[in-house]
Design a protein around this motif. Structure first.
Motif, PDB file in Angstrom:
ATOM      1  N   LYS A 109     -10.513  14.026 -37.426  1.00  0.00           N
ATOM      2  CA  LYS A 109     -10.033  13.496 -36.252  1.00  0.00           C
ATOM      3  C   LYS A 109     -10.978  12.765 -35.588  1.00  0.00           C
ATOM      4  O   LYS A 109     -10.807  11.327 -35.271  1.00  0.00           O
ATOM      5  N   GLU A 164     -11.172   8.349 -35.252  1.00  0.00           N
ATOM      6  CA  GLU A 164     -11.645   7.763 -33.810  1.00  0.00           C
ATOM      7  C   GLU A 164     -12.615   6.788 -34.132  1.00  0.00           C
ATOM      8  O   GLU A 164     -12.556   5.681 -33.515  1.00  0.00           O
ATOM      9  N   SER A 218     -11.563   3.690 -35.756  1.00  0.00           N
ATOM     10  CA  SER A 218     -10.652   2.839 -34.979  1.00  0.00           C
ATOM     11  C   SER A 218     -11.658   2.066 -33.985  1.00  0.00           C
ATOM     12  O   SER A 218     -10.827   1.200 -33.204  1.00  0.00           O
ATOM     13  N   ASN A 229     -13.683   3.415 -31.684  1.00  0.00           N
ATOM     14  CA  ASN A 229     -13.948   4.306 -30.432  1.00  0.00           C
ATOM     15  C   ASN A 229     -15.130   5.251 -30.798  1.00  0.00           C
ATOM     16  O   ASN A 229     -15.336   6.243 -30.676  1.00  0.00           O
ATOM     17  N   SER A 270     -16.913   7.879 -28.071  1.00  0.00           N
ATOM     18  CA  SER A 270     -15.815   9.033 -28.039  1.00  0.00           C
ATOM     19  C   SER A 270     -16.106   9.774 -29.367  1.00  0.00           C
ATOM     20  O   SER A 270     -16.294  11.065 -29.378  1.00  0.00           O
ATOM     21  N   ALA A 271     -16.032   9.239 -30.582  1.00  0.00           N
ATOM     22  CA  ALA A 271     -16.031   9.905 -31.693  1.00  0.00           C
ATOM     23  C   ALA A 271     -17.379  10.624 -32.006  1.00  0.00           C
ATOM     24  O   ALA A 271     -17.628  11.841 -32.621  1.00  0.00           O
ATOM     25  N   GLN A 313     -17.405  13.646 -29.650  1.00  0.00           N
ATOM     26  CA  GLN A 313     -16.736  14.804 -30.339  1.00  0.00           C
ATOM     27  C   GLN A 313     -17.613  15.358 -31.580  1.00  0.00           C
ATOM     28  O   GLN A 313     -17.586  16.548 -31.745  1.00  0.00           O
TER      29      GLN A 313
END
Length: 168
Positions: free
Chosen positions: A16, A20, A23, A25, A28-29, A32
């Motif tokens: 996931k 991310e 795409s 991001n 954010s990735a 995470q």
């Protein structure tokens, strides 16, 4: 395509985060994946560590930061058994991980101007490329080995146009 065997919530979470990042991001990735790294820990499942570190490296434009994660990925790969890989996905083989892992290390060293270290990892990537599948992925890795080899020969430290991940 051979399907995954069983459910692995950590691999799902890593996947996931990778999606991310792809795409766009990236921040954010990266966050995470760093959080997942804390959960896995340095002694956790080597397949998780290898997959996460290999992917996280692509989220750093700085080759030194990418190199640190790619070294972690290679170290983890050395601890993964064939059985563990097969438990995750029957179509995977640990030998197929190494060409890409060494290629990424070579590209990081090249970008840092450490051309001898880059050549050493390119040699290993090339030697181990026979383990790659005869598909588009295998063709891609072989083509990038050639591309990075040319860049090393030219003592070029620029980011490759075909490089995955962030560029700034």
């Amino acid at each position: 395509m051979t399907e995954s065997i069983g459910t692995d919530s950590m691999m799902d979470a890593i996947g996931k985060a990778i999606t991310e990042g792809r795409s766009g991001n990236v921040v954010s990735a990266r966050g995470q994946l760093l959080d997942l790294w804390k959960t896995i820990g340095v002694g956790g499942d080597p397949l998780h560590r290898c997959t996460l570190a290999h992917s996280l490296a692509d989220l750093y434009a700085d080759p030194a930061q990418a190199l640190a994660w790619d070294v972690r990925a290679l170290d983890a790969a050395d601890s993964i058994s064939e059985q563990r890989v097969q438990e995750h996905h029957a179509g995977l083989h640990i030998a197929g991980f190494y060409p890409s892992l060494h290629l990424n290390l070579a590209d990081n060293y090249r970008r840092l101007g450490s051309f001898e270290a880059a050549r050493e990892h390119l040699d290993v990537a090339r030697e181990r490329s026979s383990a790659l599948p005869p598909d588009s992925y295998g063709q891609l890795i072989r083509a990038v080995i050639d591309e990075v080899t040319t860049a090393v020969e030219n003592r070029d430290t620029a980011v490759r146009a075909s490089a995955p991940g962030v560029t700034a």
